[in-house]
Scaffold this motif. Structure first.
Motif, short mmCIF file in Angstrom:
data_model
loop_
_atom_site.label_atom_id
_atom_site.label_comp_id
_atom_site.label_asym_id
_atom_site.label_seq_id
_atom_site.Cartn_x
_atom_site.Cartn_y
_atom_site.Cartn_z
N GLN A 1 58.52 51.58 117.08
CA GLN A 1 57.98 52.94 117.66
C GLN A 1 56.62 53.01 117.48
OE1 GLN A 1 59.80 55.12 119.94
NE2 GLN A 1 61.23 53.35 119.77
N TYR A 2 55.54 53.13 118.44
CA TYR A 2 54.26 53.36 117.95
C TYR A 2 53.83 54.74 117.83
CZ TYR A 2 53.94 48.54 118.77
OH TYR A 2 54.38 47.09 118.54
N LEU A 3 53.35 55.15 116.67
CA LEU A 3 53.03 56.46 116.42
C LEU A 3 51.63 56.69 116.98
CD1 LEU A 3 54.68 56.75 112.92
CD2 LEU A 3 55.49 57.41 115.08
N SER A 4 50.83 55.57 117.00
CA SER A 4 49.36 55.67 117.52
C SER A 4 49.01 54.16 117.89
CB SER A 4 48.64 56.24 116.39
OG SER A 4 48.31 55.38 115.34
N ALA A 5 47.73 53.88 118.20
CA ALA A 5 47.41 52.66 118.28
C ALA A 5 47.44 51.74 116.85
CB ALA A 5 46.08 52.55 119.04
N THR A 6 47.34 52.37 115.78
CA THR A 6 47.29 51.92 114.58
C THR A 6 48.46 52.11 113.74
OG1 THR A 6 46.01 53.58 113.71
CG2 THR A 6 44.66 51.58 114.59
N ARG A 7 49.61 52.87 114.05
CA ARG A 7 50.66 53.07 113.27
C ARG A 7 52.00 52.71 113.97
NH1 ARG A 7 50.63 55.48 108.58
NH2 ARG A 7 48.86 56.33 107.62
N SER B 1 42.34 46.86 107.67
CA SER B 1 41.44 45.68 107.83
C SER B 1 41.88 44.64 108.94
CB SER B 1 41.59 44.85 106.53
OG SER B 1 41.21 45.58 105.35
N GLY B 2 42.18 45.18 110.22
CA GLY B 2 42.44 44.60 111.23
C GLY B 2 43.67 43.98 111.15
N VAL B 3 44.63 44.12 110.09
CA VAL B 3 45.90 43.43 110.34
C VAL B 3 47.00 44.17 109.99
CG1 VAL B 3 47.19 41.65 108.84
CG2 VAL B 3 45.11 41.20 109.16
N TRP B 4 48.08 44.09 110.76
CA TRP B 4 49.45 45.18 110.71
C TRP B 4 49.98 44.84 109.31
CZ3 TRP B 4 50.90 49.42 113.25
CH2 TRP B 4 50.26 49.22 114.57
N LYS B 5 50.12 46.14 108.47
CA LYS B 5 50.59 46.03 107.05
C LYS B 5 51.93 47.03 107.15
CE LYS B 5 46.67 43.99 104.96
NZ LYS B 5 45.55 43.96 103.90
N VAL B 6 52.80 46.60 106.02
CA VAL B 6 53.78 47.58 105.77
C VAL B 6 52.95 48.65 104.94
CG1 VAL B 6 56.05 48.07 104.84
CG2 VAL B 6 55.52 46.06 106.08
N THR B 7 53.52 50.06 105.15
CA THR B 7 52.96 50.79 104.05
C THR B 7 53.49 50.89 102.80
OG1 THR B 7 54.53 52.68 104.99
CG2 THR B 7 52.14 52.39 106.02
N LEU C 1 39.64 50.15 114.01
CA LEU C 1 39.47 50.96 112.81
C LEU C 1 40.59 51.40 112.28
CD1 LEU C 1 36.82 53.73 114.28
CD2 LEU C 1 36.25 51.50 113.05
N ASP C 2 40.38 51.47 110.71
CA ASP C 2 41.52 51.65 110.17
C ASP C 2 41.73 53.23 109.92
OD1 ASP C 2 41.57 49.05 109.44
OD2 ASP C 2 41.10 49.30 107.44
N GLU C 3 43.15 53.40 110.03
CA GLU C 3 43.39 55.08 109.62
C GLU C 3 43.36 55.18 108.14
OE1 GLU C 3 46.68 55.84 113.04
OE2 GLU C 3 47.00 56.72 111.38
N PRO C 4 42.82 56.37 107.97
CA PRO C 4 43.17 56.72 106.46
C PRO C 4 44.37 56.77 106.01
CG PRO C 4 42.05 58.71 107.64
CD PRO C 4 42.29 57.43 108.83
N LEU C 5 44.68 56.63 104.71
CA LEU C 5 46.06 56.63 104.10
C LEU C 5 46.42 58.06 104.12
CD1 LEU C 5 45.63 54.34 101.05
CD2 LEU C 5 46.98 54.04 103.05
N ARG D 1 49.83 41.01 99.74
CA ARG D 1 48.84 41.08 100.60
C ARG D 1 49.33 41.77 102.01
NH1 ARG D 1 48.09 36.02 98.13
NH2 ARG D 1 49.38 35.09 99.30
N LEU D 2 50.62 42.00 102.30
CA LEU D 2 50.97 42.43 103.64
C LEU D 2 51.31 44.15 103.39
CD1 LEU D 2 52.80 39.75 105.06
CD2 LEU D 2 50.70 40.65 106.00
N ILE D 3 51.01 44.40 102.34
CA ILE D 3 51.16 45.99 102.18
C ILE D 3 49.87 46.66 101.95
CG2 ILE D 3 52.18 47.65 100.44
CD1 ILE D 3 54.06 45.43 99.50
N ASP D 4 49.68 47.88 102.69
CA ASP D 4 48.37 48.35 102.99
C ASP D 4 47.60 48.81 101.71
OD1 ASP D 4 50.17 50.66 102.33
OD2 ASP D 4 49.18 51.91 104.12
N ASP D 5 48.42 49.18 100.65
CA ASP D 5 47.91 49.71 99.30
C ASP D 5 48.92 49.51 98.35
OD1 ASP D 5 46.87 50.80 96.91
OD2 ASP D 5 47.52 52.95 97.72
N ALA D 6 48.67 48.29 97.65
CA ALA D 6 49.59 47.72 96.71
C ALA D 6 49.71 48.27 95.34
CB ALA D 6 49.64 46.25 96.34
N THR D 7 49.07 49.47 95.06
CA THR D 7 48.68 49.90 93.72
C THR D 7 50.27 50.37 93.25
OG1 THR D 7 46.82 51.21 94.40
CG2 THR D 7 48.18 51.99 92.52
N GLY D 8 50.67 49.71 92.12
CA GLY D 8 51.95 50.09 91.34
C GLY D 8 53.00 49.15 91.85
#
Length: 137
Positions: free
Chosen positions: A84-90, A115-121, A2-6, A49-56
């Protein structure tokens, strides 16, 4: 996965972080995502494509590429020193290097699963762009 909310809350510096990812191969995925996003030889679209939210972000990248730090952008490299893992998804931690400049260490950018892929925030990329005078809008 599952994705973590922004807008999710991150652990404070006093909270423990996970010692290892659920799957050690994830560390390679995180390093690859950071390397691709900061690769000056990759096109903007591939990087976005490898940024979690590319807005702007595209506009900020283009302004940076046309600005006074354009030469540095073509030679910057990212070094993920210690995932360093902050959680299973960060995850967190990296440094930047520009030739003929001291490394910018201690960066605490993050990657997250989207979306199931590690992306830079977006926050990570925008903080670096802002540091060279090209803020994301």
């Amino acid at each position: 996965m599952l994705d973590e909310p922004l807008g999710s809350t991150l652990p404070s510096g006093d909270e423990p972080v996970a010692a290892a990812p659920p799957d050690p191969a994830q560390a390679r995925d995180i390093v690859a995502a950071f390397a691709a996003v900061y690769d000056p030889n990759s096109g903007v679209d591939a990087r976005l494509r490898l940024i979690d939210d590319a807005t702007g972000v595209a506009a900020a990248m283009r302004r940076a590429e046309a600005g006074p730090n354009a030469a540095a952008l073509t030679s910057v490299t990212v070094n993920v020193n210690d995932v360093q893992y902050l959680s299973a998804t960060r995850s967190s931690f990296y440094s930047l290097s520009v030739p003929d400049q001291p490394p910018v260490v201690g960066r605490e950018g993050q990657a997250r699963v989207a979306s199931g892929v590690w992306k830079v925030t977006r926050a990570t990329v925008c903080a670096d762009l802002d540091a060279i005078g090209s803020a994301c809008s």
